[in-house]
Design an enzyme around this catalytic site. Sequence first.
Site, PDB file in Angstrom:
ATOM      1  N   ASP A 268       7.236   4.371   0.858  1.00  0.00           N
ATOM      2  CA  ASP A 268       6.929   2.936   0.748  1.00  0.00           C
ATOM      3  C   ASP A 268       8.215   2.222   0.371  1.00  0.00           C
ATOM      4  O   ASP A 268       8.719   2.381  -0.743  1.00  0.00           O
ATOM      5  CB  ASP A 268       5.849   2.721  -0.322  1.00  0.00           C
ATOM      6  CG  ASP A 268       5.317   1.291  -0.335  1.00  0.00           C
ATOM      7  OD1 ASP A 268       5.987   0.395   0.219  1.00  0.00           O
ATOM      8  OD2 ASP A 268       4.236   1.074  -0.913  1.00  0.00           O
TER       9      ASP A 268
ATOM     10  N   ARG B  73       8.727  -1.113   0.317  1.00  0.00           N
ATOM     11  CA  ARG B  73       8.549  -2.546   0.056  1.00  0.00           C
ATOM     12  C   ARG B  73       9.199  -2.995  -1.248  1.00  0.00           C
ATOM     13  O   ARG B  73       9.241  -2.254  -2.214  1.00  0.00           O
ATOM     14  CB  ARG B  73       7.047  -2.888   0.020  1.00  0.00           C
ATOM     15  CG  ARG B  73       6.438  -2.948   1.387  1.00  0.00           C
ATOM     16  CD  ARG B  73       4.959  -3.127   1.321  1.00  0.00           C
ATOM     17  NE  ARG B  73       4.285  -1.936   0.827  1.00  0.00           N
ATOM     18  CZ  ARG B  73       2.975  -1.831   0.709  1.00  0.00           C
ATOM     19  NH1 ARG B  73       2.210  -2.841   1.020  1.00  0.00           N
ATOM     20  NH2 ARG B  73       2.436  -0.712   0.269  1.00  0.00           N
TER      21      ARG B  73
HETATM   22  N1  LIG Z   1       5.041   3.183   7.678  1.00  0.00           N
HETATM   23  C1  LIG Z   1       3.740   2.969   7.840  1.00  0.00           C
HETATM   24  N2  LIG Z   1       3.240   1.780   7.481  1.00  0.00           N
HETATM   25  C2  LIG Z   1       1.911   1.589   7.629  1.00  0.00           C
HETATM   26  C3  LIG Z   1       1.063   2.585   8.162  1.00  0.00           C
HETATM   27  N3  LIG Z   1      -0.213   2.078   8.181  1.00  0.00           N
HETATM   28  C4  LIG Z   1      -0.123   0.822   7.681  1.00  0.00           C
HETATM   29  N4  LIG Z   1       1.148   0.528   7.346  1.00  0.00           N
HETATM   30  C5  LIG Z   1       1.701  -0.662   6.717  1.00  0.00           C
HETATM   31  O1  LIG Z   1       1.301  -0.629   5.372  1.00  0.00           O
HETATM   32  C6  LIG Z   1       1.238  -1.944   4.857  1.00  0.00           C
HETATM   33  C7  LIG Z   1      -0.098  -2.106   4.145  1.00  0.00           C
HETATM   34  O2  LIG Z   1      -0.039  -1.342   3.056  1.00  0.00           O
HETATM   35  P1  LIG Z   1      -1.252  -0.557   2.462  1.00  0.00           P
HETATM   36  O3  LIG Z   1      -0.661   0.649   1.835  1.00  0.00           O
HETATM   37  O4  LIG Z   1      -2.329  -0.391   3.494  1.00  0.00           O
HETATM   38  O5  LIG Z   1      -1.886  -1.449   1.440  1.00  0.00           O
HETATM   39  P2  LIG Z   1      -1.205  -2.055   0.233  1.00  0.00           P
HETATM   40  O6  LIG Z   1      -0.829  -3.393   0.743  1.00  0.00           O
HETATM   41  O7  LIG Z   1      -0.141  -1.209  -0.361  1.00  0.00           O
HETATM   42  O8  LIG Z   1      -2.352  -2.042  -0.832  1.00  0.00           O
HETATM   43  P3  LIG Z   1      -3.658  -2.904  -0.868  1.00  0.00           P
HETATM   44  O9  LIG Z   1      -3.273  -4.132  -1.607  1.00  0.00           O
HETATM   45  O10 LIG Z   1      -4.647  -2.093  -1.583  1.00  0.00           O
HETATM   46  O11 LIG Z   1      -4.044  -3.169   0.554  1.00  0.00           O
HETATM   47  C8  LIG Z   1       1.438  -2.877   6.038  1.00  0.00           C
HETATM   48  O12 LIG Z   1       2.786  -3.325   6.006  1.00  0.00           O
HETATM   49  C9  LIG Z   1       1.212  -1.966   7.236  1.00  0.00           C
HETATM   50  O13 LIG Z   1       1.975  -2.347   8.369  1.00  0.00           O
HETATM   51  C10 LIG Z   1       1.628   3.840   8.527  1.00  0.00           C
HETATM   52  O14 LIG Z   1       0.959   4.776   8.943  1.00  0.00           O
HETATM   53  N5  LIG Z   1       2.971   3.980   8.346  1.00  0.00           N
END
Ligand SMILES: Nc1nc2c(ncn2[C@@H]2O[C@H](COP(=O)(O)OP(=O)(O)OP(=O)(O)O)[C@@H](O)[C@H]2O)c(=O)[nH]1
Length: 206
Positions: A126, A128
Amino acid sequence: MPVVFVAASQLPTPFGVFTMHGFLEETTGKEHVALTFGDVADGKPVLGRMHSECLTGDALFSLRCDCGFQLEAALRAIAAEGRGVLLYLRQEGRGIGLLNKIRAYELQDGGADTVEANERLGFGADQRDYAICLPMLEHLGISSLKLMTNNPRKVKALGDMGIAVANRVPLQIDHNPHNKKYLATKAGKLGHLLGSLHQGETEESL
Ligand SMILES: Nc1nc2c(ncn2[C@@H]2O[C@H](COP(=O)(O)OP(=O)(O)OP(=O)(O)O)[C@@H](O)[C@H]2O)c(=O)[nH]1
Ligand SMILES: [Zn+2]
C-alpha cells in the site's frame, strides 16, 4: 504539501445535490475533489470518507473489489445524514497507478493475491500517502470526522496529522464470487476490519 483550491460548483447526484470542490496538488499535477453536503464547518464531527480512486470499481462496474459499492454507500449515507464530506483522492491502485494495477490484476488472474502481486511488481502493498487530506479538510473548515472506513491505517494517518477521528463507521459491502479472495486478503494481510473475516485469517481458510 502544496495543495491549492481551484473552484467549487454544485454536483447534483441521484442521492442529493453536493458541492464539489476542486484542488490541485502542485508537485504532482494531480487533481483531487471534495464533495460536501450541508454545513461541514460548524466544528462538530463530520460524517466523512477518504475514498481512494479506483477507476475500475468506481466507474467501470468492476466486481473485483468493493470500491464502487463503498463510494455509493458513502454518498447515500452523507445525504441521509444531511451533512458530510467525501474526499475523492487520486491514489489509483493504492498509489501504484492504473496501468500497474492492471499488471497486478494480471498476476492475480494467475493466482497471486493482491499483496503478492504488488510485491512481485516491486511495489509496497500500500503506497498511499494521506497528507493531501489535511489542506483539503482545512480549506473546508473540518477538524473532526466520523470516518467511514474498514481501514485502521486511515484512522491512524488522520489522527497523526491532527484530524480527530471521533469514531469509525464500518463501510462493509457484501461479498461476491469475484471479490471474496480480495476482501479476505485485505482482512488477513492489510489489517482491514471486515466483520465475517477475521484478522490473520487467509483466503485459503475461507
Ligand atoms: N494495487 C492494487 N490496488 C487495488 C487493488 N484492488 C483495489 N485497489 C485499489 O485500492 C484502493 C482502495 O483501497 P481499499 O484497500 O479497497 O480500501 P481502503 O480505501 O484502504 O479502505 P476502506 O476505507 O475500508 O475502503 C483503490 O485505490 C483501488 O484502486 C489491487 O488488487 N491491487
Ligand atoms: Zn476498487
